[in-house]
Design a protein around this motif. Structure first.
Motif, PDB file in Angstrom:
ATOM      1  N   GLN A  72      37.636  38.787  25.357  1.00  0.00           N
ATOM      2  CA  GLN A  72      38.160  39.818  26.259  1.00  0.00           C
ATOM      3  C   GLN A  72      37.365  41.129  26.189  1.00  0.00           C
ATOM      4  N   VAL A 111      33.351  46.639  30.440  1.00  0.00           N
ATOM      5  CA  VAL A 111      32.979  46.811  31.849  1.00  0.00           C
ATOM      6  C   VAL A 111      33.971  47.765  32.521  1.00  0.00           C
ATOM      7  N   GLY A 112      35.258  47.555  32.256  1.00  0.00           N
ATOM      8  CA  GLY A 112      36.269  48.441  32.837  1.00  0.00           C
ATOM      9  C   GLY A 112      36.085  49.880  32.386  1.00  0.00           C
ATOM     10  N   GLU A 165      31.991  35.901  32.562  1.00  0.00           N
ATOM     11  CA  GLU A 165      32.568  36.559  33.741  1.00  0.00           C
ATOM     12  C   GLU A 165      32.237  38.048  33.683  1.00  0.00           C
ATOM     13  N   ALA A 166      32.401  38.604  32.496  1.00  0.00           N
ATOM     14  CA  ALA A 166      32.140  40.037  32.323  1.00  0.00           C
ATOM     15  C   ALA A 166      30.653  40.343  32.506  1.00  0.00           C
ATOM     16  N   GLN A 226      35.072  33.889  29.412  1.00  0.00           N
ATOM     17  CA  GLN A 226      35.327  35.211  29.988  1.00  0.00           C
ATOM     18  C   GLN A 226      34.173  36.178  29.748  1.00  0.00           C
ATOM     19  N   SER A 271      41.279  42.161  31.811  1.00  0.00           N
ATOM     20  CA  SER A 271      40.693  42.919  30.701  1.00  0.00           C
ATOM     21  C   SER A 271      39.924  44.129  31.213  1.00  0.00           C
ATOM     22  N   MET A 272      39.306  43.992  32.380  1.00  0.00           N
ATOM     23  CA  MET A 272      38.652  45.162  32.982  1.00  0.00           C
ATOM     24  C   MET A 272      39.688  46.246  33.281  1.00  0.00           C
ATOM     25  N   SER A 332      34.761  42.371  28.910  1.00  0.00           N
ATOM     26  CA  SER A 332      35.426  42.770  30.166  1.00  0.00           C
ATOM     27  C   SER A 332      36.018  44.164  30.026  1.00  0.00           C
ATOM     28  N   MET A 333      36.609  44.432  28.860  1.00  0.00           N
ATOM     29  CA  MET A 333      37.168  45.765  28.622  1.00  0.00           C
ATOM     30  C   MET A 333      36.052  46.809  28.702  1.00  0.00           C
ATOM     31  N   ALA A 378      37.679  35.254  38.789  1.00  0.00           N
ATOM     32  CA  ALA A 378      37.552  35.538  37.358  1.00  0.00           C
ATOM     33  C   ALA A 378      38.744  36.406  36.948  1.00  0.00           C
ATOM     34  N   GLU A 379      39.908  35.795  36.917  1.00  0.00           N
ATOM     35  CA  GLU A 379      41.153  36.538  36.736  1.00  0.00           C
ATOM     36  C   GLU A 379      41.263  37.149  35.340  1.00  0.00           C
ATOM     37  N   ALA A 380      40.794  36.406  34.350  1.00  0.00           N
ATOM     38  CA  ALA A 380      40.855  36.918  32.988  1.00  0.00           C
ATOM     39  C   ALA A 380      40.036  38.205  32.882  1.00  0.00           C
ATOM     40  N   ASN A 381      38.849  38.141  33.435  1.00  0.00           N
ATOM     41  CA  ASN A 381      37.970  39.306  33.440  1.00  0.00           C
ATOM     42  C   ASN A 381      38.643  40.480  34.153  1.00  0.00           C
TER      43      ASN A 381
END
Ligand SMILES: Cc1ncc(C[n+]2csc(CCOP(=O)(O)OP(=O)(O)O)c2C)c(N)n1
Ligand SMILES: [Mg+2]
Lengths: 312, 332
Positions: A142, A148-149, A181-182, A178, B66-67, A145-146, B60-63
């Motif tokens: 995870q 990236v946010g 994905e990120a 994931q 978390s984003m 992705s965090m 990419a729902e998980a992404n």
């Protein structure tokens, strides 16, 4: 067990302004990495559980970040333009806790409460309980992705030029879908201020990464996803610092694949399978590990004195 | 620009999309994320107006979740939209750690909840999301009954601080509220008063409960009270108990498994504080099925008739077990 009580480092971390003025030297950073390693052994010896080998593996990266590269200010932890550090491999929390405590985010004594009921330091980083933690982690995959946010939010606030996001990932993180994905999203959205450091120590819970699920050439993977990607020796402080500092000038997602050894600094553990998540830190083991690390520290301190000044 | 109430049947997801776009207008810190379903979820309305604050992450729902965690931890108010099945199912762990555990102000706009999405069938018909999100600590669960309430729920979500899961539906749905309500209030509205039985519905089942009440009155002379539960968690137990205290028997109605859903929420409150018979309309131990949305609803008995029939069964029990409220003044 007196030797398990953490002591303030006689050579305290430089303040933000001092770091900006004169960057700490490589030899100093190496010494601080040892300081953090010692704290980890002490913490885990008291806690009797946790991931020591995972923490030691990332010690040089974390020391380079907190003592030199990161623009952070313990006296102003909510400073909006600060760099963000995300320990994607949240199970290595002790190494981040050590760095935070040494920098004064919370008292050193808190380190001894690790994983104990009612204490502040949780088994995995918790943004609601521990100052200096940007986001809670502990579920592999995870973290990027965090990052990236966070990077996008900083850009929306016009802070991306100065505020950088550094995420430290593990082999397991790279096995999680994931993460990719990120990686895709970071390039698609053009996140300019993100660095992913992979602590590629080739060991995970059930065996070597090659045996369990080979993630092969991680650098090439990031490159294929459109990232700037370099590979370094994650225990060569000069290489670590150079790669980190270069990455923040690139203005594009940057991956640093750091070849590391799990348990680095404690020879009984270094690169060896069988320690992950085990309560391996018996009093005897801790005593031996501390003896070895103390000797290293002494050597490094002596070398620093002899060296005197020197360039950064 | 004041929002316009809808009087003709309109999907609740449209209320979400319209309110989200309006929120973007009034609040710079609102950002929206979607996972390649922006037209379906209606987040596209925001995306068109505020492209620089809209992030379509693809499938990419998980992404995405978390984003949103990262964005919220850095001061933004993210609205994440996708189908309910992926929001609550695919990305459960991401929602759990990154959003709920961190108590972050993230709103999950989960559209196409329940079986009324129709033809796509079981793989897409999310019938356990309310249960999953109710079980998640710190998560508030909102299920609006019509477009007007969906608009209010979304607009009001900005004013709240806690993490929120908001469930919307695909089909055009008859109105329950003539205007956009001022507020969600306690999350339990008494839409119709009655003394004989409580019909407690949520989402698409609320207008059906109102229809059921009409038919009970016309055919059986039964005066049913109808409650709309728009905030399933935390459930405002006072309003529910007050109604149960008056009627002494209830039927719950939801487009969801009865396990973990509204039925369980109401029964939990009743069991502890005012035990009365509570029958449930909802899905049993079964998955959805393909068909038109309406046909799917009928297949599972999620109709006004289904509710009325359950009510008649429940009313049979009422004289046997009915007694004054446990903690009411009559007890002494
Ligand atoms: C999603 C998820 N799955 C499983 C785990 C359990 N787990 C904790 S650490 C770990 C693997 C550790 O190996 P690695 O990722 O290489 O990290 P290292 O300690 O070697 O840096 C696993 C599987 C987890 N924390 N999160
Ligand atoms: Mg590893």
């Amino acid at each position: 067990m007196r030797h398990l009580t953490p002591v303030p480092d006689p050579k305290p971390p430089p303040k933000l302004a001092e770091r900006e003025e004169a960057k700490p030297r490589i030899a100093e950073l190496e010494r601080w990495a040892t300081v953090l390693r010692i704290d980890c052994v002490r913490m885990l010896a008291v806690a009797k559980s946790g991931h020591l080998d995972s923490s030691l593996s990332a010690a040089d990266i974390v020391a380079a970040l907190y003592y030199r590269v990161l623009r952070h200010d313990p006296e102003n932890p909510e400073w909006p333009a600060r760099d963000r550090f995300v320990l994607c491999k949240g199970h290595a929390a002790p190494i981040q806790y050590a760095a935070l405590a040494q920098h004064g985010y919370f008292p050193l004594e808190e380190l001894m409460g690790l994983r104990q009921i009612g204490a502040q330091l949780q088994g995995h980083p918790d943004m609601r309980r521990t100052p200096g933690i940007e986001v809670s982690t502990g579920s592999l995959g995870q973290g990027l992705s965090m990052c990236v946010g966070i990077g996008l939010a900083l850009r929306l606030d016009g802070l991306a030029e100065t505020a950088h996001v550094f995420g430290v990932l593990s082999d397991g993180d790279c096995q999680e879908g994931q993460t990719w994905e990120a990686a895709t999203a970071a390039v698609h959205f053009g996140v300019p201020n993100i660095t992913a450091i992979v602590d590629y120590n080739h060991l995970q819970t059930d065996g070597t990464t090659e045996e369990v699920m080979d993630i092969r050439d991680v650098r090439a993977k990031f490159e294929a996803f459109g990232w700037d990607a370099v590979e370094i020796d994650g225990h060569d402080m000069g290489q670590v610092v150079e790669a980190l500092e270069r990455s923040r000038t690139l203005r594009k997602p940057a991956a640093i694949v750091a070849q590391t050894k799990k348990g680095k600094g404690v020879s009984a553990m270094e690169g060896r399978f069988g320690f992950h998540g085990k309560a391996a830190v018996s009093p005897e083991f801790a005593a031996d590990a501390l003896e070895e690390l103390m000797a290293t520290l002494e050597e490094q301190t002596k070398a620093l004195h002899e060296e005197g000044g020197g360039e950064s | 620009m004041p929002a316009e109430a809808k009087t003709e049947p309109t999907p609740t997801r449209a209320g979400y999309g319209d309110a989200l776009a309006d929120l973007g207008e009034s609040h710079d810190d609102v950002v929206a994320l979607d996972a390649d379903l922006a037209v379906s979820t209606q987040a596209i309305k925001f995306g068109k107006k505020f492209p620089e604050r809209f992030f379509n992450v693809g499938a990419a729902e998980a992404n995405m979740m978390s984003m949103a965690c990262g964005l919220a931890a850095t001061g933004k108010v993210p609205y994440c939209s996708t189908f309910a099945v992926f929001a609550a199912g695919r990305a459960y762990d991401q929602v759990r750690l990154g959003i709920a555990h961190n108590e972050l102000k993230v709103r999950i706009g989960a559209s196409h909840g329940g079986v009324s999405l129709g033809e796509d069938g079981a793989s897409h018909q999310m019938i356990e999301d309310i249960a999953l999100m109710r079980a998640m600590p710190r998560m508030t669960v909102v299920v609006p009954a019509d477009y007007n309430q969906a608009y209010r729920a979304t607009a009001e979500s900005y004013e709240r601080d806690e993490p929120m899961y908001m469930r919307f539906g695909r089909p055009a749905t008859p109105g329950v509220y003539d205007d956009i309500p001022e507020t969600l209030g306690t999350g339990v509205d008494v839409l119709r008063e009655g003394k004989d039985i409580s019909l407690i519905g949520t989402g698409h089942m609320v207008w059906r409960a109102l229809e059921a009440a009409e038919s009970l009155e016309a055919e059986d002379g039964v005066e049913a009270e109808v409650l709309n539960v728009s905030i399933v968690k935390p459930l405002h137990s006072e309003t529910v108990l007050e109604s149960l205290g008056k009627t002494g028997v209830a039927v719950t109605a939801e487009e969801h498994r009865v396990v973990g859903g509204l039925a369980d929420a109401v029964r939990q409150v009743a069991a502890e504080q005012h035990p009365v018979p509570i029958f449930a309309v909802g899905l049993g131990d079964e998955f959805g099925i393909s068909g038109t949305g309406e046909a799917c609803m009928e297949h599972f008995g999620l109709t006004a008739r289904g509710i009325a029939d359950r009510a008649r069964e429940a009313l049979v029990l009422k004289p046997i077990v009915s007694r004054p409220p446990l903690f009411g003044p009559e007890w002494t």
